[in-house]
Design an enzyme around this catalytic site. Structure first.
Site, short mmCIF file in Angstrom:
data_model
loop_
_atom_site.label_atom_id
_atom_site.label_comp_id
_atom_site.label_asym_id
_atom_site.label_seq_id
_atom_site.Cartn_x
_atom_site.Cartn_y
_atom_site.Cartn_z
N SER A 1 0.81 -1.21 0.00
CA SER A 1 0.00 0.00 0.00
C SER A 1 0.86 1.27 0.00
O SER A 1 1.53 1.57 -0.97
CB SER A 1 -0.97 -0.04 1.18
OG SER A 1 -2.07 0.80 0.98
N LYS B 1 -0.68 -4.35 -3.20
CA LYS B 1 -2.02 -3.83 -2.85
C LYS B 1 -2.11 -2.37 -3.28
O LYS B 1 -1.53 -1.50 -2.65
CB LYS B 1 -2.30 -3.96 -1.35
CG LYS B 1 -3.71 -3.51 -0.99
CD LYS B 1 -3.98 -3.65 0.51
CE LYS B 1 -5.43 -3.27 0.82
NZ LYS B 1 -5.72 -1.85 0.58
N ASP C 1 10.40 5.83 -9.82
CA ASP C 1 10.02 6.48 -11.08
C ASP C 1 10.77 7.79 -11.30
O ASP C 1 11.07 8.16 -12.44
CB ASP C 1 8.51 6.73 -11.11
CG ASP C 1 7.71 5.44 -11.27
OD1 ASP C 1 8.32 4.40 -11.61
OD2 ASP C 1 6.49 5.46 -11.03
#
Length: 708
Positions: free
Chosen positions: A481, A506, A492
């Protein structure tokens, strides 16, 4: 515990609660000639249709999936119903969608409850008969534990044999424990030069059967105490499970338990549990809890039996989670002994002294690792969960705490920082966004998408960048999460090296809906609550964290790497997909990932600990795929001895990195804890750091980054 402290744990379970409005949920009238069950079902499916992220067609496919899920939930081990019973139920297999859409009732629910109660009575008589005779533990036979391969018993004879093997296995576990205890007592007596009077095999075997009989009488009593609310909740949850694994109906009593039990809010063991396939499985351990302090209970352990101190253990196989929890929880200072099956097949007894959660242990903390070999000073930040105090603006939040830890480490002149998110199950989305901002500034962090709406890109409110230096983020299979949001965003941006193993996967947000607030009628209240998925997370590169999780730049062996423990292994899981990438700028310095990865792989290849971890991971996978277990006592004991020896290899291979000088940073937040307690906690963490091969590798990667 104060309300303020309770609030700190809620976001671990439900991320980003404040992002979605529910004004569209108008109050609805009860259907004509309705009873409480029909009202609950109508309200639940109205809420699911309007706001659940997943769109599910209520058709024959839905009906068939829900039907089979109901049978799995009602009789997971296929020990009660006969094949002839299933033939009767099959008439409803493709009619449950009509029940949902048209509020007409099939006879599945009433018929299944009625027949189950009949079969329970028959099985109770069977167990008494089976346990009245000695077991032959010398016989070469096995028991099937693979539920997917199990078929419902063809007839009463087939069911009798299934129960004979089930009870024999329960007796086998107890017999093994008795023999081990006797061997230990004999050894202790011999060492002291004292006489030893052994208990005969026949006496032990008779005692074992008596204990199993008492145990199962308790199990059947628990089943008999199930009321209409319990039965229908099971049925409802089977229907709505098709929407996804995190969608669940909670009856009023169970919702209260959810808020307090097995989640660190009561005096107990501090483990989050779930029921899967008729077994009680440990999902995670609450940092600072009794289980965390004891250290032996771990995620993915299966709890088989529960004993109050030295009392006889109660077998909880087939028992509802609610009743199992009643046995596990208890007052501070009392002892509970859990018999668990480890993922590698070992059966161990874990004694835990119940206690309140030490909330401070869940807060972010930092330390300076001075490596005498490399001469580098590495900052380590440990974040067990993404906590925030929703009820007190001046309360603690992990976003602010991480900022303070960074400031402390910079003050110590560290050469790089390691952010440890291993086993971090998530929490506050807002704080996850803020933490990424501490390392990249005011740049996009995550995209959030709701049902029927476009995506929204979240970024820090201000440019609050705190640190520009080398950064390594550690994740593992239990990082989920919010942990995945942080590690994915830093990856990224090209800002950090992500180290470890693939994360949990998740990428969804859940919220509770109070059904009472949806109903115009007060006649049948309270109606309970519905937990449902309202949003999905996407990385700024456009890919979902759902199912795929985060793949590290540099992989390290993980004990659970090959086990089915991730989001993708749950039933009816929401799939991975992509949306348009957000607009963001890469970090100004390109990380030499290929070079760092090559150096790390060379070290890992010759590291004894990592080699053993990889061997253990493969062994656990082999154990997970095992379908049959022996019922021969000698074979069982030989297997357990071999498993014990294999599990010792890792502990024996562990070494203390004495080249590390550890300085734990003091908490910046006022505390009432005595200095002696603070010092003991710091000492315990320092020792753990010195023995952690994963942290050692992270510091080596920081050193490699410094010489680029």
């Amino acid at each position: 515990m104060s309300k303020r402290k309770k609030a700190l744990f809620l976001p671990v379970l439900l991320v980003g609660l404040g992002l979605f409005g529910f004004s569209i949920l108008a109050k609805i009238e009860a259907p004509e000639n309705s009873n409480k069950n029909i009202i609950k079902r109508s309200l639940i499916f109205t809420a699911l249709k309007q706001i659940h992220y997943n769109t599910v067609e209520i058709d024959d496919e839905f009906s068939e999936n829900a039907y089979h899920q109901y049978l799995k939930n009602l009789d997971p081990n296929k020990r009660y119903f006969l094949k002839s019973d299933i033939s009767k139920f099959n008439k409803s297999e493709d009619k449950l969608d009509d029940e949902v859409k048209n509020t007409v009732s099939t006879d599945l629910y009433e018929l299944s409850v009625k027949i189950f109660e009949q079969r329970r009575g028959e099985v109770e008589a069977i167990t008494e008969e089976i346990l009245s005779k000695p077991f032959d533990f010398t016989k070469k036979e096995t028991i099937l534990f693979d539920r997917d391969e199990m078929k419902f018993p063809k007839n009463e004879k087939d069911r009798y044999d299934r129960w004979r093997k089930t009870l024999k296995y329960a007796a086998l576990l107890r017999m093994n424990t008795k023999l081990k205890d006797q061997e230990n007592k004999k050894k202790a007596a011999e060492e002291k030069g004292e006489p030893f009077e052994p208990t005969s095999y026949e006496e032990m075997e008779a005692d074992v059967r008596e204990k199993v009989q008492t145990n199962y009488k308790d199990v059947f009593d628990f089943i008999k105490k199930q009321d209409e609310e319990d039965h229908y909740a099971l049925y409802l949850n089977s229907l709505i499970s098709i929407y996804g694994p995190h969608t669940e109906y909670f009856p009023p009593e169970k919702k209260e338990q959810f808020d307090t039990e097995i989640s660190g809010h009561f005096e107990g063991i501090g483990a989050r549990l779930q029921q899967t396939g008729g077994e009680v499985k440990v999902v995670s351990i609450i940092t600072g809890s009794a289980s965390w302090k004891q250290g032996d209970l771990e995620a993915n352990d299966i709890i088989l039996k529960v004993a109050q101190a030295e009392e006889d253990p109660v077998d909880i196989g087939g028992m509802s989670l609610k009743n199992a929890i009643k046995l596990i929880k208890g007052p501070k200072g009392t002892e509970v002994r859990l018999t668990v099956r480890k993922p590698d097949g070992r059966i161990v007894v874990i004694p835990i002294i119940r206690d309140v959660v030490v909330i401070e242990e869940s807060y972010a903390k930092s330390a300076v690792i001075e490596d005498k070999n490399s001469g580098k000073k590495i900052g380590l930040i440990d974040l067990p969960s993404f906590y925030v105090d929703f009820q007190d603006r001046n309360g603690r939040s992990c976003g602010d705490d991480i900022k303070q830890e960074i400031i402390k480490l910079k003050g110590q002149g560290v050469d790089g920082i390691v952010l440890d998110l291993r086993n971090n199950g998530g929490g506050s989305l807002g704080d996850a966004v803020e933490i990424v901002g501490h390392f990249v500034g005011r740049s996009p962090v995550v995209q959030v998408k709701s049902k029927g709406a476009g995506s929204k890109t979240l970024k820090p409110e201000t440019n609050n960048r705190q640190y520009d230096g080398p950064l390594v983020v550690m994740i593992n299979r239990m990082s989920a999460s919010a942990s995945e949001i942080v590690s994915a965003a830093l990856q990224d941006h090209g800002r950090a090296i992500i180290l470890g193993s693939k994360s949990f996967g998740k990428g969804t947000v859940q919220r509770f809906i109070d059904l009472d607030r949806m109903s115009r009628s007060n006649e049948f209240k309270p109606l309970g609550s519905l937990k449902l998925t309202i949003q999905k997370f996407y990385r700024i590169n456009g890919g979902a964290t759902q199912v795929e999780g985060v793949t590290p730049d540099i992989k390290l062996p993980d004990t659970y790497a090959y086990l089915e423990v991730g989001e993708e292994d749950l039933p009816f899981v929401l799939p991975y997909d992509k949306i348009q990438p957000a607009k963001y700028a890469m970090w100004h310095e390109q990380l030499p990932i290929a070079d760092l990865k090559a150096k790390s792989e060379n070290r890992v290849a010759t590291n004894q600990v990592f080699n053993i971890v990889e061997d253990n991971a493969l062994r656990l996978k082999k154990q997970e795929d095992k379908k049959y277990y022996t019922l021969n006592l000698d074979e069982f004991r030989a297997e357990q001895k071999k498993l014990d020896e294999e599990s010792k290899k890792l502990r024996e291979a562990e070494k203390t990195h004495d080249e590390f000088d550890i300085t734990v940073m003091k908490d910046h937040y006022p505390t009432s804890k005595p200095d002696s307690v603070i010092e003991k906690s710091a000492e315990k963490w320092s020792e753990a750091i010195k023995k952690d091969e994963y942290i050692k590798e992270a510091t080596m990667i920081i050193s490699d980054m410094m010489v680029q």
